[in-house]
Design a protein around this motif. Structure first.
Motif: not given
Length: 383
Positions: A19-30
Motif C-alpha cells: 500500500g504505502l510507497p516502500k520508502q515509508w514502510r516500516p523496516l526493523a523498527g524504523k
C-alpha cells in the motif's frame, strides 16, 4: 572538497506491495527512508538533498525541520527527480555529489566513503558487483539461451560525480537513462567501478523487506556490542629464595620474586589488563600495598576480583594474552600448566588463555637477570 548526498525518494514503489510507497514502510523498527538517511549521516556527509513526491505533503512537513536536509520536488521520472535535486544544491559550494536510491537502506558508511574517495581521481564512480552466476535468457517460463557473464556488473548506488560535470550531463541528456552512470557516460566522462557490497540490496519486491531487516538487525547488534581492550605491565625484582610463582604455578629456581604479595608478575599484569579494559584503575586501587592484610597474599585473589568485577559490569572475558620477559627460569615447560591455572581462576576455556615467554637478548634489567617483567592484554565483550 565538499560532498553532498542526493537521495531520490519520490517513487511509488508499487512492486514492493504494502500500500504505502516502500520508502515509508516500516523496516526493523524504523521506516526505509529513515535507515537510508541514518547511513549517510553516519558517513559524516554534512548536507543531504531529499527528493520527495509532491503528493507526500506530510513528509515535506516532517523533514523541513531537519537542518542538514534540503527538500526538492520529484520530477516526472527518475532523471527529472535527480535534476531537481541537483538544482537544490546550486550556490552551496558543493564539489561532489553522491546520488542514491532511498530503497537501498543497507548501504554501509564504508561504501559511501569508498565512492567519495574514488572521485579524487575520476569524474564519476559507482559501486558494482561482478556477476558470478550463469546468465540465461528466457521466455514463457523457459530458458531460451545463455549470455557470457565476463565483464558484467550489477549496478548499485550511491553513484558519485563531480557536481558541475553531472549537472551539465543531465542538462544535455536525451532522456530514458537507466541510472546516472548512463547519463555520465553519454556525456563522455569516465566512471570508475568501486567494489559493491552484497548487503547493499535494493528493496524491490515484498520478500526483500525480510532480507533487509535481517541485514539491519545484524548491523545494529554489531554496533551495540561494547568491545574493550586493556593492557597490563608489571615488574618484580629477584631476591633470595628457591622458587618463583608465575601465572599461578610454582617453578623451582635459585631465587624468588619480591613483592608485597606473592609477586606473581604474570598474574599481576593480566589483572591490571582487565582493570584497564574496565577503566577501573589497577591492583593498587583495589588492594593498596599499604594495607597489611594483603602482605604475602596469593595473586589469585586479585585476578579473581578483576574477573568478577568484569562480569558484574556485564562483560564477558573473551581472551587474555600474557608474555613473560626473562632469561630464567625457562617458561616453556610450564606454559600449559599456567594456561590451565589461569583459565581455572578466570573461569574461561583454556583456549582463551595465551601464556608465552621471551628474553630481552640479555639487555636491560631482565637481561641481566635482576628480575622478571610481564606484559598482558585482555579483551572484554558486552552485547
Amino acid at each position: 572538497m565538499t560532498t553532498a548526498a542526493l537521495i531520490v525518494a519520490a517513487g511509488r514503489g508499487q512492486r514492493a506491495g504494502g500500500g504505502l510507497p516502500k520508502q515509508w514502510r516500516p523496516l526493523a523498527g524504523k521506516r526505509v527512508a529513515d535507515w537510508t538517511l541514518e547511513r549517510f549521516r553516519a558517513a559524516g556527509l554534512p548536507l543531504i538533498v531529499l527528493v520527495l513526491n509532491r503528493d507526500d505533503r506530510q513528509y515535506w512537513d516532517e523533514f523541513e525541520a531537519h537542518s542538514d536536509i534540503i527538500l526538492a520536488p520529484g520530477g516526472t521520472d527518475r532523471a527529472g527527480s535527480v535534476q531537481n535535486g541537483l538544482k537544490a544544491l546550486e550556490g552551496r559550494g558543493i564539489d561532489k555529489v553522491l546520488i542514491h536510491d532511498v530503497a537501498r537502506p543497507c548501504v554501509s558508511p564504508a561504501l559511501i566513503h569508498a565512492v567519495e574517495a574514488a572521485l579524487y581521481s575520476a569524474p564519476g564512480a559507482a559501486p558494482g558487483l561482478a556477476v558470478t552466476d550463469a546468465l540465461w535468457t528466457g521466455d514463457a517460463g523457459q530458458v531460451t539461451g545463455t549470455r557470457n557473464r565476463d565483464g558484467l556488473y550489477a549496478a548499485q548506488t550511491p553513484q558519485g560525480f563531480r557536481y558541475d560535470a553531472i549537472c551539465q550531463a543531465h542538462l544535455t541528456h536525451r532522456g530514458g537513462a537507466a541510472d546516472d552512470v548512463e547519463v555520465a557516460r553519454d556525456a563522455g566522462f569516465t566512471v570508475a567501478i568501486v567494489p559493491g557490497e552484497a548487503d547493499n540490496l535494493k528493496i524491490t519486491r515484498p520478500e526483500d523487506f525480510a532480507r533487509a531487516e535481517q541485514i539491519l538487525t545484524q548491523d545494529r547488534r554489531g554496533a551495540e556490542m561494547d568491545i574493550r581492550l586493556g593492557n597490563g605491565y608489571d615488574v618484580h625484582r629477584f631476591g633470595p629464595g628457591d622458587s618463583v610463582i608465575l601465572c599461578g604455578v610454582e617453578i623451582p629456581h635459585d631465587r624468588t620474586l619480591q613483592g608485597h604479595s606473592d609477586a606473581d608478575v604474570g598474574m599481576h599484569a593480566v589483572t591490571d589488563a582487565i582493570y584497564g579494559a574496565l577503566a577501573q584503575g589497577d591492583i593498587g586501587r583495589h588492594f593498596p600495598p599499604s594495607d597489611p592484610q594483603w602482605k604475602g597474599a596469593a595473586s589469585e585473589i586479585f585476578l579473581r576480583h578483576a574477573a568478577d568485577l568484569a562480569r558484574n559490569m556485564g562483560f564477558t572475558l573473551s581472551n587474555i594474552d600474557c608474555t613473560l620477559v626473562c632469561e630464567y627460569p625457562k617458561v616453556g615447560p610450564h606454559a600449559a600448566q599456567m594456561q590451565q591455572e589461569m583459565a581455572r581462576i578466570l573461569d574461561i576455556d583454556p583456549d582463551r588463555v595465551s601464556i608465552k615467554a621471551t628474553t630481552s637478548e640479555r639487555l636491560g634489567f631482565t637481561g641481566r637477570g635482576e628480575g622478571i617483567a610481564s606484559i598482558a592484554t585482555a579483551a572484554l565483550v558486552k552485547s
